[in-house]
Design a protein around this motif. Structure first.
Motif, PDB file in Angstrom:
ATOM      1  N   TRP A   1       0.851  -1.183   0.000  1.00  6.68           N
ATOM      2  CA  TRP A   1       0.000   0.000   0.000  1.00  6.68           C
ATOM      3  C   TRP A   1       0.887   1.234   0.000  1.00  6.68           C
TER       4      TRP A   1
ATOM      5  N   LEU B   1       3.786   0.425   5.213  1.00  4.50           N
ATOM      6  CA  LEU B   1       2.366   0.129   5.429  1.00  4.50           C
ATOM      7  C   LEU B   1       1.861  -0.771   4.307  1.00  4.50           C
TER       8      LEU B   1
ATOM      9  N   LEU C   1      -1.281  -3.734   3.281  1.00  9.51           N
ATOM     10  CA  LEU C   1      -2.502  -4.441   3.682  1.00  9.51           C
ATOM     11  C   LEU C   1      -2.135  -5.926   3.694  1.00  9.51           C
TER      12      LEU C   1
ATOM     13  N   GLY D   1     -12.719  -8.557   8.338  1.00  5.17           N
ATOM     14  CA  GLY D   1     -11.438  -7.859   8.409  1.00  5.17           C
ATOM     15  C   GLY D   1     -10.726  -8.149   9.719  1.00  5.17           C
TER      16      GLY D   1
ATOM     17  N   SER E   1      -7.088 -10.365   9.492  1.00  5.31           N
ATOM     18  CA  SER E   1      -5.969  -9.433   9.405  1.00  5.31           C
ATOM     19  C   SER E   1      -4.692 -10.058   9.946  1.00  5.31           C
TER      20      SER E   1
ATOM     21  N   ASN F   1      -1.903  -7.830  10.019  1.00  8.39           N
ATOM     22  CA  ASN F   1      -1.336  -6.656  10.672  1.00  8.39           C
ATOM     23  C   ASN F   1      -2.266  -6.193  11.790  1.00  8.39           C
TER      24      ASN F   1
ATOM     25  N   GLN G   1      -4.106  -2.837  11.263  1.00  7.31           N
ATOM     26  CA  GLN G   1      -5.202  -3.086  10.333  1.00  7.31           C
ATOM     27  C   GLN G   1      -6.358  -3.773  11.050  1.00  7.31           C
TER      28      GLN G   1
ATOM     29  N   ILE H   1      -8.310  -1.262  12.936  1.00  6.45           N
ATOM     30  CA  ILE H   1      -9.202  -0.426  12.128  1.00  6.45           C
ATOM     31  C   ILE H   1     -10.517  -1.163  11.883  1.00  6.45           C
TER      32      ILE H   1
ATOM     33  N   GLU I   1       3.064  -7.332  12.742  1.00  4.69           N
ATOM     34  CA  GLU I   1       2.508  -8.476  12.040  1.00  4.69           C
ATOM     35  C   GLU I   1       2.414  -9.673  12.973  1.00  4.69           C
TER      36      GLU I   1
END
Lengths: 107, 933
Positions: free
Chosen positions: B62, B68, B70, B122, B126, B128, B131, B134, B189
């Protein structure tokens, strides 16, 4: 020439600030317009001044004005219009809802 | 990329479904189901991987420059949760189709539901952690929308706000925990973090990290003492409760416990915090559930209790306890979803959820009753149903803990007591509703629900039975991969069987069953006691008190800073800016004037400056006469455009000139509705104070401009000048910057312009204002307008002006011009028609509906940008080439020109949208026609 432009920027700012401090919506909008002029000129002047050197590439030109502030200011002018439109319509709305055009909503 | 698309699909699907609901309720349901199936289809090629022992990690770069990406991850645990989210999601979609009444918006529910589904996917997929967070926050937001679905109900709004406040605060704590984890391990991660358990546990920041992460998990999973939001969230429609409180929202917290288990568990702190919270929640939920009279209230507290059970298992933290915890996640999701759906059916068919009013429903809906009985038996932990298996595993773990710690015996005793209450409330759910006499004055005569409303419940109840009877043949492989990926080590030996011989766990089960039945029989006095003290001891009170305190403080601070007068605030603001400027100035010893050689002054410039000074001062002096001031401001704008001409900025000069025209027209249109004069009201002292401030600010800004103007300068502009022709294919560097080098900025700017246009439109839409019937001098307006000569001329001019604008648009890449300027030329040309020919005449020829123009413009600009993806380039990469046209000759075509066309359309659309609708306000006038033809 630089002194003249600096003077103009200062003058427009001063007029804008004075008008923005008024108590009625319409002069405030005019003041914001003045401040927009001053800010646009100020941003534009960050590229320094040059005469007769538009940033359009050609074989005959030997120097160009800085194109970056110009690109920034071009969109700023258009968005400035949109902002003025929004503020003046907001002023109309305030007038309609509150019955007066004082910025604090009271006579 | 499959994982990315699986997560993205529900988000895009939410828009699709909202749109599809226009065509009917079933269309919306089909669309929502289709979206969930599509997400499942994206996952399906990867499903076998976790079973083969591989963890799928898919990375989408990304912003590689700041690290950064995804990153998505599919392992056993993620797979289990994704399956629950999508599987139960599909059933809920089907169920909701029949649950909602005709009055409720189908599209809105499904859109929210899909938003939530995407956020949950999500979270569980995920890799990360940032992420993950979020998506975690997105689940809080979308569940807020879902809980407040019946937004006209105060309880729904209150429940939604409470859920958002609690889970949102938890999310904030979780963010802190995740940042600390990143600080400790050097990576966000999961594959790194899960492998650095020893590093994390040994770190001095371990305890704060643990507490922050646990705050996130406990708030989400409604653990004591944050459990109180969950019962209030029952104000949501029942399909939403069935989804949020069985398989998804509240499971996100225990998912986090499971996810970070290898990184954080294995310390006394973990055991005490997680185990303690779990044990308290287990007991508290079970006890309160027995005394709730609301069907969904009972289920809500039962959910709290079962979440406590799962948390307790993770707190015990032996490998076997983790297996049991993961197993109970599955079992609870299945039986609780079906119970919520059954409760929804009962509510739907009888019109009430109060268990004191309903009884003996068996004779009306025996089939639903049977389904509910199976699910409730599973909830109670009756043998042969799935809930029994995982509960039995808890009893085993608890009895084994008994010998390992002092006061260890408390654990098996407490879980057995909780088990007794679980049996009792499950029995109550069945007996109070379906048996025990005849129903009392129900709002409706109940009967079995529509066929397809029962199907989701049937599917889930069937699962309860199949898993309960044949665990090894059904759920075992999924449980094994999910538990293995939770532990990140080899699995312990275990046997998923119903009969394990006469061990302590069996006796605990027997005690729970017998004790539960007895407790149910003698519950009356306790129930009365509970009713008497209900609401006395409630964490909600603390929450409310805290919230109110916060509000009071916020109001005080606001009152302290905001005196409610714009004039004074602006004065303070400008004064403060001046002060800061002066401080920056005074700290520095450098000289005001730099070394750059100055340009010579010519007489014309001097004259123009003098004129500008006179006009500007005139505006200030005459500003009370608004019309005069406005005309003078227009003049100032013209001089500003002359300044741009002088200093080599032809594009700016053109733009300023045109904007000046539309601004003056705009302000004139608006001025009609405002007083024509400003009264003299401020004190002379105040005026001189304002004047002084204005002079100081003007002087400061002027000095600043002077200081910059006289200093030498180097600019990134050189890069653009050097690469404009070779890289952007245009020689007008300003335009190439706008549409090519910095095209993304321009896309943002035209979006702002479009939004401003729409906002003005929206404001005008609801505006009711009438202008004066006379002008400032007391004369009636003359409505017999539009001088013939001007009207004819502007009509003749229109095609010419449009031609000019096309010319300016086309040449803009190489010579001054481009989308902004051409758009303004077109707008001015069209506005002229309104001015010269009147609204009615122009309106019959030009549609006032400018939304499509704005929309198409934005679409063209965005698609041009997206187009470069097709060729494998980043967003908004442009290309150009030359082609020979007959007659015209060599003609350059750049993809940036398509972008410029988008800019052009947005500028035309937004400008006209604003001016036309402001102009149409005049048409609404009642005084129109007065004075007459």
């Amino acid at each position: 020439m630089e002194a003249l432009l600096a003077f103009v920027i200062g003058l427009l700012t001063a007029c804008g600030v004075y008008l923005a401090l008024r108590g009625r919506t319409f002069p405030v909008v005019l003041g914001l317009t003045f401040i927009s002029y001053a800010v646009n000129l100020f941003l534009f002047s960050m590229g320094r001044l040059s005469i007769g050197q538009p940033p359009v590439i050609s074989v005959s030109a030997n120097a160009y004005a800085d194109p970056v502030p110009q690109a920034l200011v071009l969109t700023a002018i258009v968005i400035g219009f949109a902002m003025t439109a929004f503020v003046i319509v907001l002023a109309l709305k305030a007038r309609a809802d509150l019955g007066n055009d004082h910025v604090d909503g009271q006579n | 990329m499959n994982l990315f698309f699986a997560v993205l699909t529900p988000f895009l699907g939410a828009v699709l479904v909202a749109w599809a609901s226009r065509f009917g309720r079933s269309h919306a349901a089909w669309a929502a189901g289709g979206v969930a199936l599509t997400a499942l289809a994206w996952l399906s090629p990867l499903l076998s991987q976790p079973f083969a022992g591989t963890t799928v990690v898919q990375r989408l770069e990304w912003m590689p420059s700041v690290g950064l990406d995804l990153v998505f991850r599919l392992d056993g645990l993620g797979l289990l949760f994704a399956g629950l989210i999508l599987g139960i999601g599909l059933l809920v979609i089907l169920y909701a189709r029949y649950y909602l009444s005709e009055r409720d918006s189908m599209g809105r529910l499904y859109a929210y539901l899909l938003l939530f589904m995407g956020s949950m996917l999500g979270v569980v997929l995920s890799e990360n952690l940032i992420q993950l967070l979020i998506f975690w926050e997105l689940t809080s937001l979308s569940s807020f929308l879902l809980i407040a679905y019946w937004r006209e109900r105060e309880m729904a709004r209150m429940g939604a706000r409470m859920a958002l406040a609690i889970t949102g605060a938890g999310g904030l704590a979780l963010l802190g925990g995740i940042l600390l984890l990143g600080e400790i391990t050097g990576s966000y991660e999961l594959s790194v973090i899960l492998a650095s358990g020893d590093l994390i546990r040994g770190h001095s920041l371990y305890l704060p990290t643990l507490i922050l992460v646990l705050l996130g998990a406990f708030t989400k999973s409604a653990q004591f003492p944050f459990h109180f939001w969950l019962p209030h969230a029952m104000a949501a429609p029942t399909p939403v409760s069935a989804y949020l409180h069985s398989a998804t929202m509240v499971k996100a917290g225990v998912f986090l416990l499971a996810r970070l288990f290898p990184a954080l568990s294995g310390t006394p702190e973990w055991s005490w915090l997680v185990g303690g919270a779990g044990l308290c929640t287990l007991l508290l939920g079970a006890v309160v559930a027995l005394f709730k009279h609301d069907l969904k209230g009972l289920l809500a507290y039962s959910t709290i209790s079962h979440l406590g059970l799962i948390t307790l298992l993770f707190g015990i933290a032996t490998p076997m306890a983790v297996v049991a915890g993961v197993f109970h996640i599955i079992n609870h999701a299945i039986f609780k979803a079906s119970l919520f759906m059954a409760a929804g059916i009962i509510d739907h068919e009888t019109g009430t959820r109060d268990m004191r009013r309903m009884q003996g429903l068996w004779q009306f809906m025996p089939f639903t009753a049977t389904l509910a009985m199976v699910a409730a038996a599973s909830m109670a932990g009756v043998p042969l149903f799935n809930g029994f298996l995982s509960k039995e595993m808890l009893f085993v773990e608890a009895s084994e803990m008994a010998s390992q710690q002092s006061f260890g015996w408390l654990l098996p005793v407490t879980v057995t007591v909780a088990g007794i209450f679980a049996v009792a409330y499950s029995l109550r759910f069945i007996h109070d509703v379906f048996f025990g006499g005849k129903p009392l004055e129900l709002p409706r005569t109940p009967h079995e629900p529509p066929r397809w409303m029962k199907v989701p419940v049937e599917v889930l109840v069937l699962l309860c039975l199949v898993v309960g009877l044949f665990p090894a043949q059904t759920v075992a492989p999924l449980l094994a991969v999910a538990a293995a990926s939770t532990l990140q080590t080899a699995l312990p030996e275990y046997n998923l069987a119903i009969w394990h011989g006469f061990n302590p766990a069996l006796w605990m089960s027997v005690t729970a069953l017998v004790g539960g039945v007895l407790l149910y029989l003698v519950r009356r006095p306790f129930s009365l006691l509970h009713d008497r003290f209900e609401g006395q001891l409630d964490a909600r009170r603390l929450y409310n008190a805290l919230l109110q305190g916060l509000m009071v403080i916020a109001r005080r601070i606001t009152a302290l800073l905001d005196v409610g007068s714009l004039q004074r605030m602006v004065f303070v603001f400008i004064g403060f800016a001046l002060l800061l400027g002066w401080m920056g100035w005074s700290g520095d010893r450098s000289v005001l004037t730099g070394s750059r050689p100055l340009l010579p002054v010519d007489a014309m410039s001097l004259l123009v400056t003098a004129v500008l000074t006179v006009i500007s001062v005139a505006v200030v002096i005459l500003h009370r006469q608004r019309f005069t001031a406005l005309v003078l401001v227009g003049f100032v704008g013209l001089v500003v455009s002359l300044i741009f001409v002088k200093f080599s900025a032809p594009d700016l000069a053109l733009t300023q000139l045109l904007v000046e025209v539309v601004t003056v027209v705009l302000l004139l249109l608006a001025l009609y509705f405002l007083p024509q004069h400003s009264p003299v009201e401020s004190h002379p002292l105040r005026r001189s104070r304002d004047g002084l401030l204005a002079l100081l600010v003007g002087g400061g800004v002027g000095a600043l401009a002077w200081a910059v103007l006289t200093r030498p300068h180097s600019s990134i502009g050189d890069f653009f000048l050097a690469n404009s022709v070779s890289g952007g294919g245009g020689s007008n560097v300003v335009n190439v910057i706008l549409v090519d080098f910095r095209g993304f900025d321009t896309l943002g700017e035209i979006t702002v312009l479009a939004l401003a246009g729409l906002a003005v439109y929206a404001l005008l839409e609801k505006l009711h204002i009438s202008g004066p019937s006379q002008n400032a001098d007391g004369r009636d307006w003359n409505w017999d307008l539009h001088p013939v000569i001007m009207a004819s001329f502007t009509r003749l001019l229109l095609p010419l002006a449009l031609l000019v604008s096309v010319f300016i648009l086309l040449r803009g890449h190489n010579l001054p011009g481009g989308g902004f300027i051409a758009g303004l030329v077109t707008a001015v040309a069209l506005i002229m028609q309104y001015l010269a020919n009147g609204v009615a005449w122009t309106h019959s020829r030009l549609s006032a509906n400018m939304h499509p123009v704005v929309g198409v413009g934005l679409l063209i600009a965005t698609l041009t940008g997206l187009g470069s993806f097709v060729f494998g380039y980043p967003f908004l990469t442009s290309t150009f080439g030359h082609m020979k046209w007959p007659l015209v000759g060599d003609f350059e075509l750049a993809s940036a020109m398509a972008f410029d066309l988008g800019v052009y359309l947005v500028v035309v659309g937004a400008t006209l949208l604003i001016l036309i609708h402001l102009g149409l306000m005049h048409g609404k006038e009642p005084v129109r026609g007065k004075g007459g033809h």
